[in-house]
Design an enzyme around this catalytic site. Structure first.
Site, mmCIF file in Angstrom:
data_model
loop_
_atom_site.group_PDB
_atom_site.id
_atom_site.type_symbol
_atom_site.label_atom_id
_atom_site.label_comp_id
_atom_site.label_asym_id
_atom_site.label_seq_id
_atom_site.Cartn_x
_atom_site.Cartn_y
_atom_site.Cartn_z
ATOM 1 N N LYS A 1 0.854 -1.188 0.000
ATOM 2 C CA LYS A 1 0.000 0.000 0.000
ATOM 3 C C LYS A 1 0.893 1.242 0.000
ATOM 4 O O LYS A 1 1.434 1.626 1.032
ATOM 5 C CB LYS A 1 -0.912 0.014 1.230
ATOM 6 N N GLY B 1 6.413 5.248 8.524
ATOM 7 C CA GLY B 1 5.507 6.393 8.495
ATOM 8 C C GLY B 1 5.470 7.017 9.875
ATOM 9 O O GLY B 1 6.419 6.874 10.662
ATOM 10 N N SER B 2 4.366 7.671 10.189
ATOM 11 C CA SER B 2 4.343 8.430 11.440
ATOM 12 C C SER B 2 4.087 7.528 12.644
ATOM 13 O O SER B 2 3.514 6.441 12.525
ATOM 14 C CB SER B 2 3.286 9.531 11.362
ATOM 15 N N THR B 3 4.487 8.012 13.798
ATOM 16 C CA THR B 3 4.344 7.258 15.049
ATOM 17 C C THR B 3 2.875 6.988 15.347
ATOM 18 O O THR B 3 2.503 5.874 15.730
ATOM 19 C CB THR B 3 5.000 8.064 16.187
ATOM 20 N N CYS C 1 12.916 11.766 7.980
ATOM 21 C CA CYS C 1 12.685 11.371 9.370
ATOM 22 C C CYS C 1 13.891 11.698 10.218
ATOM 23 O O CYS C 1 13.796 11.854 11.432
ATOM 24 C CB CYS C 1 12.370 9.885 9.440
ATOM 25 N N GLU D 1 7.474 16.292 16.552
ATOM 26 C CA GLU D 1 7.917 16.190 15.160
ATOM 27 C C GLU D 1 7.078 17.133 14.299
ATOM 28 O O GLU D 1 5.848 17.095 14.345
ATOM 29 C CB GLU D 1 7.761 14.755 14.623
ATOM 30 N N GLU E 1 9.250 1.671 11.299
ATOM 31 C CA GLU E 1 10.195 2.786 11.504
ATOM 32 C C GLU E 1 9.372 4.055 11.417
ATOM 33 O O GLU E 1 8.675 4.277 10.419
ATOM 34 C CB GLU E 1 11.305 2.750 10.449
HETATM 35 P P1 NAD Z 1 1.901 8.636 7.474
HETATM 36 O O1 NAD Z 1 1.901 7.922 8.774
HETATM 37 O O2 NAD Z 1 0.923 9.709 7.257
HETATM 38 O O3 NAD Z 1 1.667 7.592 6.295
HETATM 39 C C1 NAD Z 1 2.470 6.437 6.147
HETATM 40 C C2 NAD Z 1 1.651 5.383 5.435
HETATM 41 O O4 NAD Z 1 0.605 4.966 6.318
HETATM 42 C C3 NAD Z 1 0.968 5.885 4.164
HETATM 43 O O5 NAD Z 1 0.986 4.884 3.191
HETATM 44 C C4 NAD Z 1 -0.438 6.164 4.639
HETATM 45 O O6 NAD Z 1 -1.394 6.083 3.618
HETATM 46 C C5 NAD Z 1 -0.641 5.048 5.636
HETATM 47 N N1 NAD Z 1 -1.684 5.311 6.625
HETATM 48 C C6 NAD Z 1 -2.082 6.486 7.154
HETATM 49 N N2 NAD Z 1 -3.070 6.293 8.049
HETATM 50 C C7 NAD Z 1 -3.310 4.963 8.082
HETATM 51 C C8 NAD Z 1 -4.207 4.141 8.814
HETATM 52 N N3 NAD Z 1 -5.057 4.652 9.691
HETATM 53 N N4 NAD Z 1 -4.156 2.816 8.608
HETATM 54 C C9 NAD Z 1 -3.277 2.275 7.743
HETATM 55 N N5 NAD Z 1 -2.412 3.007 7.011
HETATM 56 C C10 NAD Z 1 -2.428 4.332 7.181
HETATM 57 O O7 NAD Z 1 3.402 9.131 7.200
HETATM 58 P P2 NAD Z 1 3.960 9.936 5.934
HETATM 59 O O8 NAD Z 1 3.454 11.335 6.001
HETATM 60 O O9 NAD Z 1 3.772 9.183 4.664
HETATM 61 O O10 NAD Z 1 5.510 9.911 6.239
HETATM 62 C C11 NAD Z 1 6.090 10.782 7.158
HETATM 63 C C12 NAD Z 1 6.360 10.094 8.475
HETATM 64 O O11 NAD Z 1 7.165 8.943 8.242
HETATM 65 C C13 NAD Z 1 7.150 10.962 9.434
HETATM 66 O O12 NAD Z 1 6.644 10.800 10.730
HETATM 67 C C14 NAD Z 1 8.573 10.394 9.321
HETATM 68 O O13 NAD Z 1 9.368 10.635 10.456
HETATM 69 C C15 NAD Z 1 8.284 8.947 9.113
HETATM 70 N N6 NAD Z 1 9.402 8.269 8.459
HETATM 71 C C16 NAD Z 1 10.197 7.480 9.238
HETATM 72 C C17 NAD Z 1 11.286 6.831 8.679
HETATM 73 C C18 NAD Z 1 12.181 5.971 9.525
HETATM 74 O O14 NAD Z 1 12.971 5.225 8.973
HETATM 75 N N7 NAD Z 1 12.077 6.045 10.850
HETATM 76 C C19 NAD Z 1 11.558 6.972 7.317
HETATM 77 C C20 NAD Z 1 10.704 7.769 6.549
HETATM 78 C C21 NAD Z 1 9.633 8.411 7.133
#
Ligand code: NAD
Length: 539
Positions: free
Chosen positions: A208, A261-263, A323, A421, A289
């Site tokens: 996804k 993605g996000s925490t 990130c 963040e 992560e």
């Molecule tokens: P996000 O959490 O908004 O989205 C990440 C993914 O999760 C997307 O595909 C999104 O569609 C999906 N998603 C969102 N809500 C969901 C739900 N309720 N159920 C299932 N899936 C859902 O994050 P983003 O804006 O795409 O990325 C930015 C974040 O990612 C920042 O917090 C960043 O720090 C983190 N990040 C971390 C690393 C790492 O290695 N630690 C690397 C890259 C990004």
């Protein structure tokens, strides 16, 4: 033979270079068309007709793709397809699977490089350099090194001892069932790595992608298919993350989550998986992560110009949407007095605009939601008595989602922008008394829930050692006299702990180990023919 790869060389794109001409041609081509992006299930393209437009963040009136979103029907079929494909994928064997992903790496290093880099520049608003280090070099490295690591542990994990009459062995099985890969917008390389790392060791995936990177991610799906990825091994499913998760968790063969993605998203997913547990065949592996509040701590005895460059690059490259981007800094007063004017002047020189103009250092942030969130932080800081916006602070979303590189100075180490963040081009600086270095290390460790990346700038080994110990659990990737961004596959395996994730270190062998479930095999060559033991005999 398992030959250790080398990291992919970064192309420079200097004026007049061959790669510069090629990328500009590719950018023009991609700007002139609107493509349709289907779901890809079991190798078949499915155009659902439920369309979302993919826009360019630095020019948000421009549509580059029409994306066909998955409905529940496609989601269910994608999970079934991943399950059905697994047996043949396992039977293909590690070596053949690696050949496919090494072919992916070769295609990306060669004829696909400009296509994927240009798509990342337009889709996620990266400068050419940021696209090159992400979507070309990092992904090529992920594919090549993951194959190398997998071959290595398939050999190394064999039992040490097989006594006379016995043959012991270990079968490196994948997890039984499918992995749900939910990927972020900000790194094209991470998006493709999350479904493909488990695939190398024999898992199949439902992928996804983020709604903000459908375009570049779809092209990578096409690249993997061209390299010979069998149908159904990775199923590409643009659509709602919440719905896909619900469908995946209702399938008993859900075997794992590979998330970046996000925490907050990850914490919600973990809870949903916990609730689904009684219906699942296995205990799923959960790898995530997540966010960061990455720091730079300077000591009074440090390289001032080096610190300035690290603050600028670490905080503002890719608009702070890494990130690992530095977003809080602790700087001694004497150092701040010395560098602040020069830092502000350098930041005012930063050019921001269209990713196709190669003189720009920054472009736009990813979308309106992000623009509103970041500008909200800036506006609240402007009203906060403990904060002062000392450079930047303006934003304009009329053409693209542009936010100026911004520095806030605060006298409160717990103020909102010091601990949360933001994921944008905003750095907050806390200026401390020169003699409070040890106290500041404690504040850095305790004030934010995250623990992803961080740097210490100091010249004396004793001070470096103090920071190294005090900040042991404050960062999963720790830098000495460098910016906290730019981890390289096989050099600094990446990941953080605390609220920043499960620290399974993408870009190193540890991540791959999460996708295996070995079987231990004992073969007896001298089969016992008596059931009683010598101790039972009478004297
Ligand atoms: P996000 O959490 O908004 O989205 C990440 C993914 O999760 C997307 O595909 C999104 O569609 C999906 N998603 C969102 N809500 C969901 C739900 N309720 N159920 C299932 N899936 C859902 O994050 P983003 O804006 O795409 O990325 C930015 C974040 O990612 C920042 O917090 C960043 O720090 C983190 N990040 C971390 C690393 C790492 O290695 N630690 C690397 C890259 C990004």
């Amino acid at each position: 033979m398992n030959v250790q790869p080398v990291n992919e060389e970064i192309l420079g794109y200097a004026p007049g270079s061959e790669e510069r001409v090629k990328i500009q041609d590719e950018l023009d081509k991609q700007m002139s068309e609107i493509i349709d992006i289907p779901c890809i299930i079991n190798g078949k393209e499915i155009f659902t007709g439920n369309i979302a437009e993919q826009l360019i963040p630095h020019n948000h009136k421009h549509v580059i793709a029409r994306v066909h979103l998955a409905s529940k029907k496609e989601m269910e079929e994608a999970c079934r397809s991943a399950v059905r494909s697994q047996e043949a994928w396992i039977d293909l064997g590690l070596e053949e699977r690696c050949k496919i992903f090494e072919k992916c790496a070769d295609l990306l290093a060669g004829e696909w490089r400009m296509k994927i880099n240009a798509a990342t520049m337009l889709n996620q608003s990266k400068t050419v350099f940021q696209a090159e280090i992400d979507s070309a070099c990092e992904l090529i490295d992920f594919w090549r090194f993951n194959c190398y690591y997998a071959r290595g542990f398939h050999k190394d994990f064999q039992p040490l001892v097989s006594p006379k009459g016995v043959e012991n062995s270990t079968e490196i099985r994948p997890l039984e069932g499918f992995v749900l890969s939910i990927t972020p917008f900000n790194f094209t390389s991470i998006a493709a790595n999350l479904p493909s790392a488990p695939a190398i060791v024999g898992c199949t995936s439902v992928w996804k992608p983020s709604r903000n990177s459908y375009y570049s991610n779809y092209l990578l799906m096409q690249l993997m298919m061209e390299a010979g990825l069998p149908d159904g091994v990775i199923n590409f499913l643009p659509g709602s993350g919440a719905e896909i998760t619900k469908v995946a968790l209702s399938n008993p063969d859900f075997a794992g989550l590979h998330f970046t993605g996000s925490t907050s998203t990850f914490q919600g997913l973990w809870q949903e998986i916990g609730n689904a547990l009684p219906k699942l065949r296995s205990y799923p592996r959960i790898v995530g992560e997540t966010g960061g509040k990455d720091f730079i701590v300077a000591h009074e005895n440090c390289d001032h110009r080096g610190l300035l460059v690290a603050l600028l690059r670490g905080s503002f490259e890719y608009q702070g949407q890494k990130c690992s981007a530095s977003s809080r800094a602790y700087i001694p007063k004497s150092v701040w007095d010395n560098i602040s004017d020069e830092l502000f002047n350098e930041i005012r020189k930063i050019k921001m605009g269209d990713a196709r103009d190669f003189t720009n250092f920054m472009t736009a942030v990813i979308d309106k939601r992000s623009f509103d969130k970041i500008s909200g932080y800036i506006d609240r800081a402007k009203k906060n008595q403990s904060c002062e916006v000392v450079v930047g602070g303006n934003y304009d979303g009329s053409v693209g989602w542009y936010i100026e590189p911004t520095i806030i100075v605060t006298n409160d180490p717990d103020s909102e922008t010091m601990v949360e963040e933001i994921f944008g081009p905003v750095l907050t600086v806390y200026v401390y008394d020169n003699e409070s270095f040890e106290e500041i290390l404690q504040i850095c460790d305790k004030s934010s829930p995250y623990a992803l990346t961080g740097s210490i700038f100091a010249n004396d080994e004793i001070d470096i050692e103090k920071a190294f110990k005090a900040l042991r659990f404050t960062a999963g990737n720790f830098y000495i006299n460098d910016k906290p961004t730019g981890a390289v596959v096989a050099q600094q395996p990446f990941g953080g702990a605390r609220a920043s994730g499960t620290n399974d270190k993408a870009g190193g062998p540890l991540n791959l180990l999460r996708w295996i479930s070995p079987r231990s095999i004992k073969r007896t060559l001298e089969v016992p023919q008596e059931w009683d033991y010598p101790f039972m005999r009478s004297e």
